[in-house]
Scaffold this motif. Structure first.
Motif, mmCIF file in Angstrom:
data_model
loop_
_atom_site.group_PDB
_atom_site.id
_atom_site.type_symbol
_atom_site.label_atom_id
_atom_site.label_comp_id
_atom_site.label_asym_id
_atom_site.label_seq_id
_atom_site.Cartn_x
_atom_site.Cartn_y
_atom_site.Cartn_z
ATOM 1 N N GLY A 71 -3.344 -3.531 6.686
ATOM 2 C CA GLY A 71 -2.116 -3.941 8.224
ATOM 3 C C GLY A 71 -2.000 -5.121 7.505
ATOM 4 O O GLY A 71 -1.928 -5.804 8.265
ATOM 5 N N TRP A 72 -1.001 -5.332 5.796
ATOM 6 C CA TRP A 72 -0.652 -6.813 5.889
ATOM 7 C C TRP A 72 0.736 -6.357 6.051
ATOM 8 O O TRP A 72 0.763 -5.322 5.227
ATOM 9 C CB TRP A 72 -1.457 -7.494 4.581
ATOM 10 N N SER A 73 1.997 -7.202 5.730
ATOM 11 C CA SER A 73 3.027 -7.396 5.270
ATOM 12 C C SER A 73 3.201 -8.870 4.570
ATOM 13 O O SER A 73 3.135 -10.181 4.714
ATOM 14 C CB SER A 73 4.381 -7.358 6.275
ATOM 15 N N TRP A 85 -7.385 -7.861 10.637
ATOM 16 C CA TRP A 85 -6.157 -8.557 10.203
ATOM 17 C C TRP A 85 -6.022 -10.131 9.766
ATOM 18 O O TRP A 85 -5.529 -9.362 8.612
ATOM 19 C CB TRP A 85 -5.378 -8.272 11.045
ATOM 20 N N ALA A 93 4.909 -7.005 16.401
ATOM 21 C CA ALA A 93 3.724 -6.531 15.956
ATOM 22 C C ALA A 93 3.099 -7.381 14.820
ATOM 23 O O ALA A 93 1.910 -7.629 15.026
ATOM 24 C CB ALA A 93 3.366 -5.471 16.152
ATOM 25 N N TRP A 94 3.900 -7.759 14.700
ATOM 26 C CA TRP A 94 3.440 -8.926 13.091
ATOM 27 C C TRP A 94 3.222 -10.225 13.174
ATOM 28 O O TRP A 94 4.204 -10.815 14.025
ATOM 29 C CB TRP A 94 4.514 -8.476 12.008
ATOM 30 N N ARG A 132 10.355 -15.668 13.464
ATOM 31 C CA ARG A 132 10.361 -14.623 13.998
ATOM 32 C C ARG A 132 11.845 -13.901 13.726
ATOM 33 O O ARG A 132 12.954 -12.907 13.377
ATOM 34 C CB ARG A 132 9.759 -14.062 15.126
ATOM 35 N N CYS A 150 0.187 -10.279 8.758
ATOM 36 C CA CYS A 150 -0.494 -8.584 9.772
ATOM 37 C C CYS A 150 -0.477 -8.454 10.803
ATOM 38 O O CYS A 150 -0.083 -9.128 11.866
ATOM 39 C CB CYS A 150 -2.361 -9.323 9.948
ATOM 40 N N SER A 151 -0.930 -7.255 11.554
ATOM 41 C CA SER A 151 -0.570 -6.306 11.943
ATOM 42 C C SER A 151 -2.018 -5.692 13.311
ATOM 43 O O SER A 151 -2.714 -5.220 12.667
ATOM 44 C CB SER A 151 0.697 -4.751 11.810
ATOM 45 N N LYS A 152 -2.040 -6.225 14.346
ATOM 46 C CA LYS A 152 -3.763 -5.920 14.870
ATOM 47 C C LYS A 152 -3.480 -4.285 14.981
ATOM 48 O O LYS A 152 -4.078 -3.939 15.004
ATOM 49 C CB LYS A 152 -3.592 -6.557 15.903
ATOM 50 N N ASP A 153 -1.931 -4.201 15.052
ATOM 51 C CA ASP A 153 -1.586 -2.635 15.879
ATOM 52 C C ASP A 153 -2.320 -1.834 15.159
ATOM 53 O O ASP A 153 -3.329 -0.979 15.271
ATOM 54 C CB ASP A 153 -0.242 -1.999 16.538
ATOM 55 N N ALA A 154 -1.721 -2.107 13.840
ATOM 56 C CA ALA A 154 -2.415 -1.069 12.296
ATOM 57 C C ALA A 154 -4.029 -0.876 12.078
ATOM 58 O O ALA A 154 -4.671 0.163 12.221
ATOM 59 C CB ALA A 154 -1.444 -2.127 11.398
#
Ligand SMILES: Cc1cc2nc3c(=O)[nH]c(=O)nc-3n(C[C@H](O)[C@H](O)[C@H](O)COP(=O)(O)O)c2cc1C
Length: 201
Positions: free
Chosen positions: A44-46, A119, A163-164, A155, A90-94
């Motif tokens: 869950g990373w970008s 995350w 979400a990120w 952002r 990172c995305s906690k939702d992921a």
């Protein structure tokens, strides 16, 4: 480079020459980043890769603290010379989604189940791989954070979805003299016996 040399030589570098970093090296940074471990293989990373001067300028305009207790001008002057910035997000939702799958079973998506925010752990591991890759390429790098107060502007500047969230930024380039020294100039590395507890605390 020998792995032990990569580990030993890695130090945060906070000023860079104007020598460019090749696209191949930038590719290697992100290829290696995604070799990092991730909880449940959530991945869950970008990674937001900024190599164009106007993009980096936009980054520093958004991420530079407006008013701070500390004078960060020397740090900023050095860091702004970095030809490559990779923001690790990172995305906690992921993670909540991944761990709600059948093999994990946390279908309530209750955040209280998480011992630590994996995350951020995973994006941190990926960041270390980028720092080490930079050293292996004969380059220097620095990991730093975007201040909480600057996150909305960052952002907005890059269209990052809500979400990120950032874990940190890896700045990469050819090391130059004269960057901000950082804490190791004033603090010693703790001796192993202070931090390693063998068998029992
Ligand atoms: C989570 C984290 C956040 C950090 N934030 C910053 C930062 O905002 N600015 C900076 O110059 N260095 C930052 N650093 C680098 C540390 O200052 C550095 O790793 C530490 O002083 C040890 O020095 P070394 O990495 O050169 O061995 C950060 C490191 C970590 C792991």
């Amino acid at each position: 480079m020998e792995f032990q040399d990569v580990v030993r030589r890695r130090r945060m570098v906070r000023r860079f020459t104007d020598e460019p970093v090749t696209p191949e090296t930038v590719d290697r940074l992100v290829h290696n980043a995604v070799r990092a471990p991730s909880a449940g293989f959530s991945q869950g990373w970008s990674f937001l890769v900024l190599t164009e001067p106007e993009d980096r300028e936009r980054f520093w305009t958004a991420a530079t603290p407006g008013s701070s207790q500390r004078d960060m001008s020397a740090w900023l002057a050095g860091m702004r010379t970095a030809p490559v910035l990779v923001v690790a997000l990172c995305s906690k939702d992921a993670y909540l989604g991944r761990y709600a799958e059948a093999d994990k079973g946390w279908t309530d998506r209750d955040e209280a189940r998480w011992p630590v925010p994996y995350w951020h752990v995973d994006a941190g591991m990926a960041s270390l791989l980028m720092l080490q890759t930079a050293v292996d390429e004969g380059l220097g790098a620095c990991f730093f954070g975007i201040g909480a107060g600057e996150m909305p502007a960052f952002r907005e500047a890059f269209g990052v979805p809500d979400a990120w969230v950032q874990t940190g930024v890896v700045a990469v380039g050819h090391p130059a003299d004269g960057g901000a020294k950082g804490s190791p100039a004033r603090r010693r590395r703790k001796p192993l016996e202070d931090v390693v507890h063998r068998g029992r605390w």
